[in-house]
Scaffold this motif. Structure first.
Motif, mmCIF file in Angstrom:
data_model
loop_
_atom_site.group_PDB
_atom_site.id
_atom_site.type_symbol
_atom_site.label_atom_id
_atom_site.label_comp_id
_atom_site.label_asym_id
_atom_site.label_seq_id
_atom_site.Cartn_x
_atom_site.Cartn_y
_atom_site.Cartn_z
ATOM 1 N N ARG A 170 -8.863 59.825 23.399
ATOM 2 C CA ARG A 170 -10.273 60.056 23.753
ATOM 3 C C ARG A 170 -11.189 59.298 22.806
ATOM 4 N NH1 ARG A 170 -8.140 65.058 24.037
ATOM 5 N NH2 ARG A 170 -8.919 65.533 21.961
ATOM 6 N N THR A 171 -10.776 59.232 21.546
ATOM 7 C CA THR A 171 -11.604 58.621 20.500
ATOM 8 C C THR A 171 -11.046 57.240 20.155
ATOM 9 O OG1 THR A 171 -11.455 60.835 19.574
ATOM 10 C CG2 THR A 171 -12.639 59.200 18.268
ATOM 11 N N SER A 172 -11.912 56.380 19.653
ATOM 12 C CA SER A 172 -11.430 55.096 19.124
ATOM 13 C C SER A 172 -11.212 55.257 17.609
ATOM 14 C CB SER A 172 -12.471 54.012 19.404
ATOM 15 O OG SER A 172 -12.094 52.822 18.773
ATOM 16 N N TYR A 173 -10.142 54.652 17.097
ATOM 17 C CA TYR A 173 -9.842 54.713 15.654
ATOM 18 C C TYR A 173 -9.873 53.298 15.082
ATOM 19 C CZ TYR A 173 -8.385 59.436 16.630
ATOM 20 O OH TYR A 173 -8.391 60.739 17.011
ATOM 21 N N PRO A 174 -10.188 53.181 13.800
ATOM 22 C CA PRO A 174 -10.181 51.831 13.209
ATOM 23 C C PRO A 174 -8.793 51.194 13.235
ATOM 24 C CG PRO A 174 -11.314 53.403 11.774
ATOM 25 C CD PRO A 174 -10.682 54.213 12.866
ATOM 26 N N VAL A 175 -7.748 52.020 13.039
ATOM 27 C CA VAL A 175 -6.381 51.487 12.921
ATOM 28 C C VAL A 175 -5.424 52.353 13.744
ATOM 29 C CG1 VAL A 175 -4.501 50.964 11.295
ATOM 30 C CG2 VAL A 175 -6.867 50.652 10.578
ATOM 31 N N VAL A 234 12.485 58.006 19.993
ATOM 32 C CA VAL A 234 11.158 58.594 20.171
ATOM 33 C C VAL A 234 10.123 57.605 19.638
ATOM 34 C CG1 VAL A 234 11.350 59.915 18.014
ATOM 35 C CG2 VAL A 234 9.691 60.608 19.722
ATOM 36 N N THR A 235 9.049 57.462 20.391
ATOM 37 C CA THR A 235 7.983 56.527 20.024
ATOM 38 C C THR A 235 6.681 57.316 19.866
ATOM 39 O OG1 THR A 235 9.067 54.805 21.309
ATOM 40 C CG2 THR A 235 6.765 54.424 20.766
ATOM 41 N N VAL A 236 5.947 56.985 18.834
ATOM 42 C CA VAL A 236 4.683 57.690 18.584
ATOM 43 C C VAL A 236 3.589 56.670 18.334
ATOM 44 C CG1 VAL A 236 3.496 59.280 17.025
ATOM 45 C CG2 VAL A 236 5.888 59.636 17.537
ATOM 46 N N LEU A 237 2.451 56.898 18.940
ATOM 47 C CA LEU A 237 1.267 56.103 18.617
ATOM 48 C C LEU A 237 0.292 57.024 17.889
ATOM 49 C CD1 LEU A 237 -0.193 53.354 18.943
ATOM 50 C CD2 LEU A 237 -1.295 54.311 20.970
ATOM 51 N N VAL A 238 -0.199 56.552 16.752
ATOM 52 C CA VAL A 238 -1.067 57.375 15.916
ATOM 53 C C VAL A 238 -2.389 56.646 15.691
ATOM 54 C CG1 VAL A 238 -1.234 58.572 13.698
ATOM 55 C CG2 VAL A 238 1.015 58.121 14.684
ATOM 56 N N GLY A 239 -3.494 57.366 15.832
ATOM 57 C CA GLY A 239 -4.791 56.811 15.466
ATOM 58 C C GLY A 239 -5.101 57.197 14.024
ATOM 59 N N LEU A 240 -5.620 56.263 13.244
ATOM 60 C CA LEU A 240 -5.858 56.524 11.813
ATOM 61 C C LEU A 240 -7.228 56.018 11.397
ATOM 62 C CD1 LEU A 240 -2.359 55.239 11.246
ATOM 63 C CD2 LEU A 240 -3.017 57.359 10.105
ATOM 64 N N GLY A 241 -7.718 56.622 10.297
ATOM 65 C CA GLY A 241 -9.068 56.297 9.857
ATOM 66 C C GLY A 241 -9.180 54.999 9.073
ATOM 67 N N SER A 242 -8.074 54.516 8.551
ATOM 68 C CA SER A 242 -8.154 53.306 7.709
ATOM 69 C C SER A 242 -6.774 52.680 7.575
ATOM 70 C CB SER A 242 -8.658 53.666 6.307
ATOM 71 O OG SER A 242 -7.694 54.494 5.680
ATOM 72 N N LEU A 243 -6.773 51.445 7.094
ATOM 73 C CA LEU A 243 -5.503 50.772 6.831
ATOM 74 C C LEU A 243 -4.758 51.469 5.689
ATOM 75 C CD1 LEU A 243 -3.963 48.401 7.998
ATOM 76 C CD2 LEU A 243 -5.011 46.939 6.277
#
Ligand code: 2HG
Ligand code: ZN
Length: 467
Positions: A273-278, A223-232
């Motif tokens: 839909r949104t862009s994330y920093p990381v 299983v592969t997951v891509l996660v958007g996050l607010g910071s490093l």
């Protein structure tokens, strides 16, 4: 040395069709994948087997001609292309592409140095096994080159670097002597470990011709997951949570700027839909479906308010689609310019600070794209638009900062000619002295890849930037 005479001698060994002197035919062997390192070969020779490699090396050494070994030419530190002075012979190992039978009893296989990684993956999969190392350049990188650089890639968190997946080697010394350690005995404490000495030596101590590889079970459920996050910091926190999973195969990161570049150059649709920093790309694999245990970790992180959007994929095509956002960084950067590439390890506790300080260190010299293997603290610092006159200063400033925080100036790409001058930042004077002694013992004439790894060696200096 008279090149025509050497060409005739080498033709007698490898056959005239495999000694290239025509500049048009030599060109692809003289430039690296990024176009940064360009040189000129005296000639290119393409032997077919170990005996021919040994004879080629013996003749070159007798003629005092330096040799640059080359595999798939996917290296990124200028170690596999000749220098601009036209002195060196490029020794291509690509024709050594034989793959042996898999021995299921020990889970090993013997391969030629020229075998391409994706071909190896396909070959061993039919036995229910896989090779633990995988990387984005899998369709071009050869096992010989991966061994010479101790390639890391994407699954180091689970399977280690190439070193951990090689049980033995066959290699040829500069004088043509063949060292054969291909028995692959799981236990063998008989003196110095020559296999490990040669792994990561970047063609400066011997030329790897065959390798005995350790294979691991092919895990069917992924299983592969891509996660958007607010910071490093949030991405590092998630990696820490993920480490409890046995099934964790990779944790790769990239940033908003890199994703925008990948979308622009590849035409891929935006993942969220949104862009994330990381962004963090995670993959888990097991005999049983690891989706549930991964979901539990993600849920806990979400409850703690650490996650943005996530995309989950189990089908192969969908998993590849998510991985492409990370894997296509290298080609996307290359599509818009010739990058200055720095490949560093930063201790996890220092990572966020290092990245936050980077703009100050660069002081406006170059546009950074950061991505890499977060599980190992391995950052690929790709810099575009660095003025030619700033390249040395920028390289020095970044690598000095890496050393100051206790990191390594080369995580996985090697030292090559590009970083040889900076080796002292990661290795002590005493260590470099030992390395020089080893080099002198194995290659007293200094004909194997001069100028790579050790500073101040060799004849030709750096291959020229390709602009
Ligand atoms: C990767 O992780 C490779 O994709 C290449 O090591 C990194 O292009 C680079 O800087
Ligand atoms: Zn990498």
């Amino acid at each position: 040395m008279d090149t025509d005479r050497l060409a005739r001698q080498l033709s007698a060994v490898a056959g005239p069709a495999h000694v290239l002197t025509d500049p048009a035919l030599c060109a692809s062997y003289e430039t690296d994948f990024t176009g940064r390192y360009r040189g000129r070969a005296r000639l290119v020779v393409r032997p077919a087997d170990t005996a021919q490699v040994a004879e080629v090396l013996r003749l070159c050494r007798a003629a005092g001609v330096p040799v640059v070994p080359q595999g798939g030419n996917t290296g990124l530190v200028g170690a596999s292309v000749p220098t601009p002075d036209g002195d060196e012979v490029v020794l291509s190992l690509r024709r050594l592409d034989g793959v042996g039978e898999v021995d299921p009893a020990v889970g090993q296989v013997t391969v030629g140095a020229g075998v391409v990684l994706s071909g190896l993956h396909r070959h061993v999969a039919s036995y229910g096994l896989q090779f633990g190392v995988d990387l984005a350049a899998r369709d071009s990188a050869t096992l010989g080159g991966m061994i010479a650089t101790n390639a890391g890639g994407e699954r180091v968190v689970r399977y280690g670097t190439t070193r951990a997946n090689v049980t033995g080697l066959e290699a040829v010394l500069a004088d043509g002597t063949v060292l054969d350690r291909l028995a692959g005995l799981p236990k063998d404490n008989t003196g110095y470990d020559l296999t490990n000495l040669l792994i990561g030596s970047e063609g400066t101590l011997a030329v790897v011709t065959r390798a005995r590889l350790r294979l691991v079970p092919l895990l069917p459920e992924r299983v592969t997951v891509l996660v958007g996050l607010g910071s490093l910091e949030a991405a590092l926190g998630l990696v820490a949570r993920l480490r409890v999973l046995d099934s964790l195969e990779l944790a790769e990161f990239f940033m908003a700027e890199g994703l925008a570049l990948v979308l622009r150059t590849s035409g891929l649709p935006a993942p969220f839909r949104t862009s994330y920093p990381v962004y963090l790309l995670v993959e888990c694999a097991g005999r049983r479906d690891p989706a549930e245990e991964l979901a539990e970790v993600l849920h806990a992180a979400e409850q703690a308010g650490e996650l943005g959007e996530t995309a989950v994929a189990s089908a192969d095509a969908d998993r590849r689609r998510l991985a492409a956002y990370r894997e296509r960084h290298t080609e996307s950067v290359n599509a818009v310019g010739v990058p200055l590439k720095l490949d560093v390890t930063v201790p996890h506790g220092e990572l966020a600070g290092f990245v936050a300080d980077l703009p100050g260190v660069l002081a406006g010299r170059g546009r950074p794209y950061l991505f890499g293997h977060l599980a190992e603290g391995n950052l690929h610092v790709n810099l575009l638009e660095v003025a030619a006159e700033d390249e040395d200063a920028v390289t020095g400033a970044v690598l000095e900062r890496v050393a100051a925080v206790g990191g390594s100036i080369s995580a996985e790409h090697g030292v090559g000619r590009a970083k040889a001058r900076h080796l002292h930042l990661s290795r002590s004077e005493a260590e470099i002295a030992v390395m020089r002694s080893v080099k002198a013992a194995l290659d007293p004439g200094g004909v194997l890849n001069p100028g790579a790894v050790l500073p101040g060696e060799g004849t030709g200096g750096m291959p020229g930037p390709g602009r």
